[in-house]
Design a protein around this motif. Sequence first.
Motif, mmCIF file in Angstrom:
data_model
loop_
_atom_site.group_PDB
_atom_site.id
_atom_site.type_symbol
_atom_site.label_atom_id
_atom_site.label_comp_id
_atom_site.label_asym_id
_atom_site.label_seq_id
_atom_site.Cartn_x
_atom_site.Cartn_y
_atom_site.Cartn_z
ATOM 1 N N GLU A 124 0.809 -1.222 0.000
ATOM 2 C CA GLU A 124 0.000 0.000 0.000
ATOM 3 C C GLU A 124 0.839 1.268 0.000
ATOM 4 O O GLU A 124 1.720 1.467 0.840
ATOM 5 C CB GLU A 124 -0.935 0.026 1.204
ATOM 6 C CG GLU A 124 -1.839 1.253 1.202
ATOM 7 C CD GLU A 124 -2.809 1.282 2.365
ATOM 8 O OE1 GLU A 124 -3.372 2.366 2.627
ATOM 9 O OE2 GLU A 124 -3.009 0.227 3.001
ATOM 10 N N GLY A 125 0.530 2.129 -0.948
ATOM 11 C CA GLY A 125 1.061 3.482 -0.953
ATOM 12 C C GLY A 125 -0.007 4.426 -0.450
ATOM 13 O O GLY A 125 -1.190 4.270 -0.777
ATOM 14 N N ASN A 126 0.377 5.386 0.352
ATOM 15 C CA ASN A 126 -0.584 6.335 0.907
ATOM 16 C C ASN A 126 0.120 7.660 1.182
ATOM 17 O O ASN A 126 1.331 7.793 0.968
ATOM 18 C CB ASN A 126 -1.238 5.774 2.174
ATOM 19 C CG ASN A 126 -0.222 5.280 3.180
ATOM 20 O OD1 ASN A 126 0.723 5.999 3.532
ATOM 21 N ND2 ASN A 126 -0.376 4.046 3.646
ATOM 22 N N ALA A 127 -0.644 8.613 1.638
ATOM 23 C CA ALA A 127 -0.079 9.946 1.885
ATOM 24 C C ALA A 127 1.022 9.898 2.933
ATOM 25 O O ALA A 127 1.996 10.656 2.862
ATOM 26 C CB ALA A 127 -1.189 10.900 2.314
ATOM 27 N N GLU A 128 0.882 9.004 3.912
ATOM 28 C CA GLU A 128 1.864 8.931 4.991
ATOM 29 C C GLU A 128 3.231 8.471 4.493
ATOM 30 O O GLU A 128 4.268 8.919 4.985
ATOM 31 C CB GLU A 128 1.368 7.999 6.106
ATOM 32 C CG GLU A 128 0.238 8.566 6.949
ATOM 33 C CD GLU A 128 -1.067 8.703 6.181
ATOM 34 O OE1 GLU A 128 -1.337 7.852 5.310
ATOM 35 O OE2 GLU A 128 -1.807 9.681 6.432
ATOM 36 N N ASN A 129 3.262 7.545 3.528
ATOM 37 C CA ASN A 129 4.560 7.071 3.013
ATOM 38 C C ASN A 129 4.905 7.672 1.645
ATOM 39 O O ASN A 129 5.760 7.143 0.939
ATOM 40 C CB ASN A 129 4.608 5.536 2.962
ATOM 41 C CG ASN A 129 3.540 4.922 2.065
ATOM 42 O OD1 ASN A 129 3.023 5.560 1.162
ATOM 43 N ND2 ASN A 129 3.202 3.658 2.323
ATOM 44 N N ARG A 130 4.243 8.777 1.304
ATOM 45 C CA ARG A 130 4.483 9.475 0.027
ATOM 46 C C ARG A 130 4.171 8.578 -1.167
ATOM 47 O O ARG A 130 4.716 8.738 -2.237
ATOM 48 C CB ARG A 130 5.926 9.974 -0.085
ATOM 49 C CG ARG A 130 6.397 10.903 0.982
ATOM 50 C CD ARG A 130 7.858 11.312 0.867
ATOM 51 N NE ARG A 130 8.517 10.908 -0.349
ATOM 52 C CZ ARG A 130 9.250 9.785 -0.472
ATOM 53 N NH1 ARG A 130 9.387 8.945 0.541
ATOM 54 N NH2 ARG A 130 9.836 9.505 -1.620
ATOM 55 N N PHE A 131 3.295 7.598 -0.972
ATOM 56 C CA PHE A 131 2.912 6.645 -2.005
ATOM 57 C C PHE A 131 4.105 5.809 -2.479
ATOM 58 O O PHE A 131 4.118 5.324 -3.608
ATOM 59 C CB PHE A 131 2.214 7.359 -3.168
ATOM 60 C CG PHE A 131 0.904 7.977 -2.753
ATOM 61 C CD1 PHE A 131 -0.239 7.199 -2.650
ATOM 62 C CD2 PHE A 131 0.819 9.316 -2.406
ATOM 63 C CE1 PHE A 131 -1.445 7.749 -2.229
ATOM 64 C CE2 PHE A 131 -0.370 9.881 -1.981
ATOM 65 C CZ PHE A 131 -1.515 9.091 -1.897
#
Length: 408
Positions: A162-169
């Motif tokens: 999963e990429g998300n805002a927390e890990n900068r995608f």
Amino acid sequence: MAKANSDFLKLQTGYLFPEVAKRIRAWEEKHAGEKVKKLSIGNTTEALTPYISNAMINKINKLQNRNEYTGYGDEQGDESLRNALMMHYRKEYGVKLSADEFFVSDGAKSDAANIQEIFSKDSVVAIQDPAYPVYVDSNVAGGHSRNYNDRTSSYDGLIYLEGNAENRFVASVPCGHADLIYLCFPNNPTGAVATREELKDFIDYARREKAIIVFDAAYSDYIESKDIPHSIYEIEGAEEVAIEINSFSKNAGFTGVRLGWSVVPKTLRIENGDEATINRLWNRRECTFFNGASNIAQAGGLAALEEEGRKECLSLVNYYKENARIILSVIRNLGLVCYGGIDSPYVWTKCPDGLSSWEFFDLLLEKAHVAVTPGSGFGKAGEGYVRISSYGHREDVISALDSIKENF
């Protein structure tokens, strides 16, 4: 009685981009005489550049001459083009590979789909989420997953990174074991790029787990940030664990001409073969199922790697990057949260007011007559976002943005 391939029957709904096109057609039929302004599919729009197109014209002229006509070429690609790709990697990336590790194809999409065929059906596959749909769909059709799980909105048996805002995608390495790992940087759809340290983590993981990374670098020419690798082979050890896929589509405008390549090092390590086994198997696969890319397209690809051709390609890339900068500025000024748009032609935008991806798609279509791409079509982690594409004539992009500003 003949039966359908049960793995194909696992595929859910329709492919994302035809579904977007279907909804656009339905809207235009309902609103006779009006046209949707498209910021959706990543299809290049600008004309082929002179030096590159003239090289293809010259090739066609030769084909009209009996003494210069050529038919089938090498399935792996013309030797001159493979040598040019080898030198391109040395000159621009400082990467030393041999010409027989390059395989020319009709585009990155087909290579990304077909490469899984040479690996065991028992392979555990990890894929970025969100991701270009072909990675998931080809592995499902290839028998690397179990059935679709409605509860989790994913295919059982696949590992989703999963990429998300927390890990900068930029997703982390898998928690458990994976045999094949699909990565795409600059990422489609999010526009994210991975640092050297982040790619090194994946390479270290792959070496430890004896896994193979399939690295899609189709947007590498869009990178402008410092210290971001353009090729995974810039990272030490990658030649032992990574296959790289690339294309002339998004830098030379070859989305319709069709030309790409894959790098399959002879130093790849696998459990049931020597270092050159994967290179030999891919060569065997291409010789069996593929007759080689168009010799006309390959003449254009060769020109695209020459000094004048490279200048034209980078000028074309800069045109779309300027579109992306305009999109990013306008959408952010509307108060929406955006990612990408710097090292990528795509602006990844968070839907406002808790809207789903398709709800925001429908809202922009109805109010502004503008089409984007729903993020949920790229995977579960894409829900709540839309992808806005910079591929379009500048005046059309600005017109679409003006309509959004006026009607959103």
